[in-house]
Design a protein around this motif. Structure first.
Motif, PDB file in Angstrom:
ATOM      1  N   ASP A 196      53.701  32.376  28.533  1.00 23.29           N
ATOM      2  CA  ASP A 196      54.102  31.223  29.354  1.00 23.29           C
ATOM      3  C   ASP A 196      55.301  31.549  30.241  1.00 23.29           C
ATOM      4  N   MET A 197      56.116  32.511  29.849  1.00 23.36           N
ATOM      5  CA  MET A 197      57.322  32.844  30.595  1.00 23.36           C
ATOM      6  C   MET A 197      57.055  33.758  31.791  1.00 23.36           C
ATOM      7  N   GLN A 198      55.802  34.187  31.969  1.00 19.73           N
ATOM      8  CA  GLN A 198      55.474  35.018  33.129  1.00 19.73           C
ATOM      9  C   GLN A 198      55.746  34.243  34.419  1.00 19.73           C
ATOM     10  N   ARG A 199      56.381  34.895  35.375  1.00 18.42           N
ATOM     11  CA  ARG A 199      56.739  34.229  36.629  1.00 18.42           C
ATOM     12  C   ARG A 199      55.558  34.108  37.583  1.00 18.42           C
ATOM     13  N   GLU A 200      54.671  35.096  37.600  1.00 17.30           N
ATOM     14  CA  GLU A 200      53.575  35.082  38.562  1.00 17.30           C
ATOM     15  C   GLU A 200      52.218  34.853  37.914  1.00 17.30           C
ATOM     16  N   ILE A 201      52.031  35.312  36.685  1.00 15.60           N
ATOM     17  CA  ILE A 201      50.758  35.127  36.005  1.00 15.60           C
ATOM     18  C   ILE A 201      50.666  33.694  35.501  1.00 15.60           C
ATOM     19  N   GLN A 202      49.620  32.998  35.930  1.00 14.26           N
ATOM     20  CA  GLN A 202      49.380  31.618  35.508  1.00 14.26           C
ATOM     21  C   GLN A 202      48.085  31.562  34.693  1.00 14.26           C
ATOM     22  N   TRP A 203      47.978  30.539  33.877  1.00 12.62           N
ATOM     23  CA  TRP A 203      46.818  30.442  32.993  1.00 12.62           C
ATOM     24  C   TRP A 203      45.530  30.172  33.755  1.00 12.62           C
ATOM     25  N   TYR A 204      45.610  29.571  34.926  1.00 15.01           N
ATOM     26  CA  TYR A 204      44.376  29.314  35.671  1.00 15.01           C
ATOM     27  C   TYR A 204      43.777  30.614  36.212  1.00 15.01           C
ATOM     28  N   MET A 205      44.541  31.717  36.221  1.00 12.71           N
ATOM     29  CA  MET A 205      44.009  33.008  36.639  1.00 12.71           C
ATOM     30  C   MET A 205      43.202  33.678  35.525  1.00 12.71           C
ATOM     31  N   ARG A 206      43.456  33.295  34.303  1.00 15.47           N
ATOM     32  CA  ARG A 206      42.835  33.970  33.166  1.00 15.47           C
ATOM     33  C   ARG A 206      41.310  33.929  33.190  1.00 15.47           C
ATOM     34  N   PRO A 207      40.653  32.794  33.460  1.00 19.31           N
ATOM     35  CA  PRO A 207      39.183  32.791  33.445  1.00 19.31           C
ATOM     36  C   PRO A 207      38.556  33.783  34.401  1.00 19.31           C
ATOM     37  N   TYR A 208      39.173  33.996  35.552  1.00 18.43           N
ATOM     38  CA  TYR A 208      38.619  34.954  36.499  1.00 18.43           C
ATOM     39  C   TYR A 208      38.660  36.372  35.928  1.00 18.43           C
ATOM     40  N   LEU A 209      39.765  36.720  35.293  1.00 15.24           N
ATOM     41  CA  LEU A 209      39.891  38.058  34.719  1.00 15.24           C
ATOM     42  C   LEU A 209      38.961  38.229  33.521  1.00 15.24           C
ATOM     43  N   ILE A 210      38.836  37.208  32.677  1.00 19.70           N
ATOM     44  CA  ILE A 210      37.938  37.309  31.526  1.00 19.70           C
ATOM     45  C   ILE A 210      36.496  37.448  31.992  1.00 19.70           C
ATOM     46  N   ASP A 211      36.105  36.720  33.041  1.00 23.12           N
ATOM     47  CA  ASP A 211      34.764  36.887  33.606  1.00 23.12           C
ATOM     48  C   ASP A 211      34.540  38.326  34.050  1.00 23.12           C
ATOM     49  N   PHE A 212      35.519  38.884  34.724  1.00 23.57           N
ATOM     50  CA  PHE A 212      35.404  40.269  35.191  1.00 23.57           C
ATOM     51  C   PHE A 212      35.263  41.233  34.013  1.00 23.57           C
ATOM     52  N   LEU A 213      36.072  41.059  32.974  1.00 22.25           N
ATOM     53  CA  LEU A 213      36.010  41.952  31.821  1.00 22.25           C
ATOM     54  C   LEU A 213      34.684  41.818  31.075  1.00 22.25           C
ATOM     55  N   ILE A 214      34.154  40.604  30.990  1.00 18.92           N
ATOM     56  CA  ILE A 214      32.870  40.406  30.309  1.00 18.92           C
ATOM     57  C   ILE A 214      31.746  41.076  31.083  1.00 18.92           C
ATOM     58  N   GLU A 215      31.762  40.967  32.396  1.00 28.01           N
ATOM     59  CA  GLU A 215      30.726  41.607  33.197  1.00 28.01           C
ATOM     60  C   GLU A 215      30.850  43.125  33.150  1.00 28.01           C
TER      61      GLU A 215
END
Length: 405
Positions: free
Chosen positions: A82-101
């Motif tokens: 949560d303390m990340q300045r630039e990484i937000q939780w709404y970005m996570r689904p996009y990255l998880i989709d990429f990793l799953i594919e």
């Protein structure tokens, strides 16, 4: 192969026709020494399997204690992310989709995916990550997890990952990030994944294959949400199996009392099943996974119809209110991204921020770039100042790509 020959008397051969006989290929004859070696090898495998089973029974308690210790030691902290300045939780689904594919494209083991996400979250719990390097950290975690537990011929190559990332990074950046992730985690890669505990419970309870696939589907749905980042894999495995049995109508397993954490995890899991990722639902709609995503969708639709019938006709709202769930990825199937078939969906990590709209981050969704399947390599090369980086990040725990020359 034999040519047709008219019937002739046995004592009168026809000189105008001939018959060609082709013998079937015979397997090479095995000598006595080779046969003895093969028999001895089979006996050794049988003895080794029996000794492994006896050792597992004898040391099972010690193994489980070690796994539970490692479970606590390698658990990410969502509060630190949560303390990340630039990484937000709404970005996570996009990255998880990429990793799953990417995980499916390389046909990696199921536990490799869960280990990848664990390494990613553990790194983000310790280092400040810039948004333009979020996908790079995910690729490095996938490389490490595949090298740790998968077969050598299935480990992704850097140029293949670079093609999937649409050429956003140079080849040297993958190797540098991989080494930095390992050093940050102090080379502590081993982690008892949720798949490990699920297989133990399935073998103990003798669940059906359909229950196993449904539980795996539920566990991968949990990867998209912040609520389960700091949940122990053993708790996640037990909760997902219980939920899978309830969805498929299987009898409930009475294996003791559930504590508060397990009950809360089960309840939270049930609330996140109504809107799974499109890419994940497509993965589990195949016959190989017994189409469990379609069965889950039918179950959720049936439960929604029951709830509507019990609540009666809804009253019309005074103002149409729509609140998006930023922890899931249904929005990827709408708007400009719909119908994109070429390339891989990538998270919103554009360095110059061109994929972002003006306004608060909670009110918009970034658009993933459209790219060819095999992009042309970038002509430029990036040179890193290693000594300057080491001095800088010794005092400030940033990711290694913070300064580039």
């Amino acid at each position: 192969m034999a040519f047709y020959q008219p019937q002739q008397a046995a004592h009168q051969p026809n000189p105008d026709f001939f018959v060609e006989h082709v013998d079937a290929p015979q397997p090479p004859q095995m000598g006595t020494r080779e046969a003895a070696k093969m028999i001895a090898r089979q006996r050794q495998e049988i003895i080794a399997g029996e000794l492994s089973r006896l050792a597992a029974d004898e040391y099972l308690e010690d193994i489980m204690n070690h796994m539970r210790h490692m479970e606590d030691e390698t658990l990410p902290d969502a509060n630190l992310i949560d303390m990340q300045r630039e990484i937000q939780w709404y970005m996570r689904p996009y990255l998880i989709d990429f990793l799953i594919e990417a995980h499916a494209a390389f046909a990696l083991l199921p536990e490799t995916l869960f280990l990848t996400v664990n390494l990613l979250d553990r790194y983000c719990s310790r280092r400040v990550v810039y948004k333009q390097h979020y996908q790079l950290v995910g690729c490095a975690a996938l490389l490490i997890a595949a090298k740790y537990g998968d077969k050598k011929d299935r480990v992704p190559q850097i140029h293949e990952l670079n093609n999937m990332c649409c050429g956003l990074y140079d080849a040297g950046m993958f190797a540098q990030m991989e080494m930095h992730v390992l050093n940050t985690l102090e080379w502590n890669i081993g982690h008892p994944t949720v798949d490990f505990f699920s297989q133990l419970l399935i073998a103990e309870e003798q669940d059906k294959v359909e229950v196993e696939h449904m539980a795996s589907y539920i566990c991968e749905i949990a990867l998209y949400h912040r609520d389960f980042v700091s949940t122990k894999p053993s708790v996640m495995a037990r909760s997902s199996l219980a939920l899978a049995r309830a969805i498929l109508g299987e009898p409930e397993v009475n294996d003791g009392e559930w504590d508060h954490v397990e009950n809360l995890t089960l309840l939270t899991l049930s609330r996140h099943l109504h809107q799974p990722s499109v890419a994940l639902a497509r993965k589990y709609s195949s016959p190989h996974h017994l189409c469990v995503s379609k069965k889950l969708a039918a179950f959720m639709a049936h439960q929604a119809s029951i709830a509507r019938a019990q609540s009666g006709p809804p009253s019309p709202p005074s103002e149409p209110a729509k609140q998006a769930d930023i922890y899931s990825t249904p929005q990827k199937g709408h708007g400009a991204v719909q119908g994109v078939a070429d390339g891989y969906m990538t998270p919103p990590i554009t360095p110059d921020g061109s994929g972002y709209a003006n306004g608060p981050k909670e009110q918009y969704y970034p658009v993933a770039p459209r790219c060819p399947v095999t992009p042309s390599p970038q002509p430029h090369h990036v040179v890193y100042q290693q000594q300057h980086l080491q001095q800088r990040y010794a005092a400030y725990p940033h990711d290694p790509m913070g300064q580039m020359v």
